[in-house]
Scaffold this active site. Sequence first.
Site, PDB file in Angstrom:
ATOM      1  N   ARG A  99       0.840  -1.204   0.000  1.00  0.00           N
ATOM      2  CA  ARG A  99       0.000   0.000   0.000  1.00  0.00           C
ATOM      3  C   ARG A  99       0.868   1.245   0.000  1.00  0.00           C
ATOM      4  NH1 ARG A  99      -5.537  -1.209   0.859  1.00  0.00           N
ATOM      5  NH2 ARG A  99      -5.626  -3.459   1.092  1.00  0.00           N
ATOM      6  N   ILE A 100       0.401   2.241  -0.721  1.00  0.00           N
ATOM      7  CA  ILE A 100       1.137   3.508  -0.784  1.00  0.00           C
ATOM      8  C   ILE A 100       0.865   4.279   0.497  1.00  0.00           C
ATOM      9  CG2 ILE A 100       1.343   5.674  -2.076  1.00  0.00           C
ATOM     10  CD1 ILE A 100       0.155   3.970  -4.484  1.00  0.00           C
ATOM     11  N   ASN A 115      12.029   1.809   2.308  1.00  0.00           N
ATOM     12  CA  ASN A 115      11.416   0.716   1.547  1.00  0.00           C
ATOM     13  C   ASN A 115      12.511  -0.020   0.780  1.00  0.00           C
ATOM     14  OD1 ASN A 115       9.301  -0.809   0.238  1.00  0.00           O
ATOM     15  ND2 ASN A 115       9.629   0.454  -1.581  1.00  0.00           N
ATOM     16  N   HIS A 117      13.069  -2.165  -2.763  1.00  0.00           N
ATOM     17  CA  HIS A 117      12.430  -2.350  -4.074  1.00  0.00           C
ATOM     18  C   HIS A 117      13.313  -3.244  -4.942  1.00  0.00           C
ATOM     19  CE1 HIS A 117       9.896  -1.385  -7.492  1.00  0.00           C
ATOM     20  NE2 HIS A 117      11.004  -1.265  -8.186  1.00  0.00           N
ATOM     21  N   ASP A 149       8.873   8.696  -0.022  1.00  0.00           N
ATOM     22  CA  ASP A 149       8.203   9.985  -0.152  1.00  0.00           C
ATOM     23  C   ASP A 149       6.808   9.713  -0.708  1.00  0.00           C
ATOM     24  OD1 ASP A 149       8.433   9.618  -2.862  1.00  0.00           O
ATOM     25  OD2 ASP A 149       9.900  11.196  -3.192  1.00  0.00           O
ATOM     26  N   GLY A 151       5.536   9.731  -3.526  1.00  0.00           N
ATOM     27  CA  GLY A 151       5.470   9.082  -4.839  1.00  0.00           C
ATOM     28  C   GLY A 151       5.618   7.566  -4.718  1.00  0.00           C
ATOM     29  N   ASP A 153       8.021   4.690  -5.239  1.00  0.00           N
ATOM     30  CA  ASP A 153       9.425   4.289  -5.431  1.00  0.00           C
ATOM     31  C   ASP A 153      10.293   5.449  -5.912  1.00  0.00           C
ATOM     32  OD1 ASP A 153       8.582   1.671  -4.755  1.00  0.00           O
ATOM     33  OD2 ASP A 153       8.075   1.244  -6.833  1.00  0.00           O
TER      34      ASP A 153
HETATM   35  C1  GRF Z   1      10.596  -7.834  -2.118  1.00  0.00           C
HETATM   36  O1  GRF Z   1      11.043  -8.328  -3.347  1.00  0.00           O
HETATM   37  C2  GRF Z   1      10.689  -6.343  -2.047  1.00  0.00           C
HETATM   38  O2  GRF Z   1      11.693  -5.821  -2.831  1.00  0.00           O
HETATM   39  C3  GRF Z   1       9.344  -5.891  -2.556  1.00  0.00           C
HETATM   40  O3  GRF Z   1       8.440  -6.864  -2.079  1.00  0.00           O
HETATM   41  C4  GRF Z   1       9.113  -8.100  -1.901  1.00  0.00           C
HETATM   42  C5  GRF Z   1       8.811  -8.574  -0.503  1.00  0.00           C
HETATM   43  O4  GRF Z   1       9.282  -9.867  -0.290  1.00  0.00           O
HETATM   44  N1  GRF Z   1       9.044  -4.547  -2.106  1.00  0.00           N
HETATM   45  P1  GRF Z   1       9.287 -10.486   1.167  1.00  0.00           P
HETATM   46  O5  GRF Z   1       7.840 -10.503   1.664  1.00  0.00           O
HETATM   47  O6  GRF Z   1      10.188  -9.675   2.016  1.00  0.00           O
HETATM   48  O7  GRF Z   1       9.803 -11.890   0.952  1.00  0.00           O
END
Ligand code: GRF
Length: 210
Positions: A99-100, A115, A117, A149, A151, A153
């Site tokens: 969720r954002i 976060n 990513h 932030d 946005g 990512d």
């Molecule tokens: C990861 O690949 C992360 O980069 C993305 O969501 C996934 C979460 O995986 N935001 P997990 O639940 O930590 O295994």
Amino acid sequence: MTEKRKYRVGVLGSGKGSNFVALADAAAADPAAPYEIVLVLSDVAEAGILAQARSRGLAAQYLSPGAYRTKLDPPAEAAYVAALQQARVDLVALAGFMRILKGDFLCAYPARVINIHPSLLPAFPGLEAWRQALEHGVKATGCTVHFVDPGVDTGPIIGQKVVPVLDEDTPGTLHERIQVAEHELYPAVVRALAEDRIAVQGRRATWRRG
Ligand code: GRF
């Protein structure tokens, strides 16, 4: 001598929780770790991340996201912030939280929400970044830890790790290899933040050596 106060981390996730496990186990393995995980929250009642947290004896709670599909509705947002504040969290680490997070949440934790990513941002923001990378034909991708932030990512980048894309990769094998890199990068970043070794000026985060 009094023991140094540990940095208190709250983790939000919606999925299986492998990044949470990496963070929790890195902290548990080192008595001198500068951070500890004090709370795990999920918007999915049956999420693996909650079971992983409970099996480690950590506080874990499902909190309803409310009426919206892609973000928390205002009462839910207030409930998440209240739970994190009650646990006296210093840093909020998103680990697969789907969720954002918007203004009020981010205002409650200015520059203290991060976060992870699964791509080298700013390439491939959004969903299934490993699939986007494969379909685009890049030869290297990776993972990024960034400040959150409003946005998607887009916040200042704290750390990245590069992962090669192999000719024989499928979305599944590439995601698996990216996750291995994530599990190294995320604890290293949280440790550095806990040790106050990250400075941010504008969009640039710089590391002081530990
Ligand atoms: C990861 O690949 C992360 O980069 C993305 O969501 C996934 C979460 O995986 N935001 P997990 O639940 O930590 O295994």
